[in-house]
Write a protein that holds these residues in place. Structure first.
Motif: not given
Length: 271
Positions: A223-224, A237-238, A228-230, A197-198
């Motif tokens: 901010x949605x 991780x939140x 962590x990107x990648x 989804x992200x």
């Protein structure tokens, strides 16, 4: 022949009058429902805006998809003395917000209906939330994983939840059913679905960048992105803690895991 014509005319008049009555009934029903919806939204605003500073420090919002057991949980926590050794009373799908103080006034518990038309009301209540309980139907979650993940994503990405670092308890309910999935499996499924989804949400935001009219929307939704990107999405991780528990509303307060929920609420309000 005259009698036939008369009878035919009477039948047509009867059909016309019946159709008119049905149409009028439908119009009245629509009017009543629209008034009820407006009243519910006003109630939601009144509850959120009317909370005192002390209530904002101890507000717990119960949310999640329809039919997951939110109102049953609210009843259990609201009336613990009557449910300690028995199941909560049968409830129907809520069409209004339930709110009450529990634990001798130390917590303010708000139950928000799961229907899509209550999204505004849910977001309004989250502004005052100190902790969030997200209910999941452990029996139907595999079938409804997309909708469940989208709803949970909206809660986790909510600006107020992130800013206040609200702890979130994902309560995997209906564990008395033989087909219920354990909380570990539910967690894995939601992580996988949210990971997808992200990506799709981020792609949607990227497509809007560079357009003058949508720059504000892109900034607002920046901010949605959860996690962590990648890196593959995991709840750990939140920025706010997310815990998974199991429960059942039909086998009693203690056996159904409600004692753990009460302990989690108490600890969340005092951290």
């Amino acid at each position: 022949m005259a009698d036939d014509a008369s009878g035919s005319g009477t039948s047509i008049m009867f059909l016309l009058s019946s159709t008119l009555v049905l149409a009028l009934g439908a119009l009245i029903g629509w009017y009543i429902l629209s008034k009820q919806s407006a009243a519910i939204s006003q109630k939601s605003l009144a509850i959120a805006s009317g909370t005192t500073i002390s209530q904002r420090k101890n507000t717990v919002v119960i949310t999640g998809p329809m039919g997951s057991g939110k109102t049953s949980l609210w009843c259990h926590l609201r009336f613990p003395a009557t449910s300690a050794s028995s199941a909560a009373p049968r409830t129907q799908t809520s069409m209004a917000i339930n709110a009450a103080r529990i634990d001798e006034g130390r917590a303010y518990l708000v139950d928000v209906p799961g229907h899509q038309k209550f999204r505004f009301d849910r977001d309004t209540q989250l502004k005052a939330a100190r902790a969030v309980v997200f209910m999941v139907d452990s029996v139907q979650v595999a079938r409804d994983i997309r909708a469940t993940a989208e709803t949970l994503y909206d809660v986790l990405a909510n600006a107020s939840v992130q800013e206040n670092e609200c702890p979130v308890l994902v309560l995997c309910n209906k564990q008395d059913d033989a087909l219920a999935l354990p909380n570990v499996r539910v967690k894995e499924m939601l992580e996988e679905e949210i990971d997808g989804l992200r990506g799709s949400r981020q792609a949607g935001l990227d497509s809007l960048q560079g357009t003058v009219d949508d720059d504000a929307a892109v900034e607002e939704k920046a901010g949605d992105y959860l996690g962590i990107d990648g890196k593959k999405f995991v709840f750990e991780d939140l920025c706010h803690p997310v815990q998974f528990n199991e429960s059942s509303m039909v086998i009693g307060h203690d056996a159904g895991g409600l004692e753990q929920v009460e302990r989690w609420i108490s600890e969340s309000l005092h951290t």
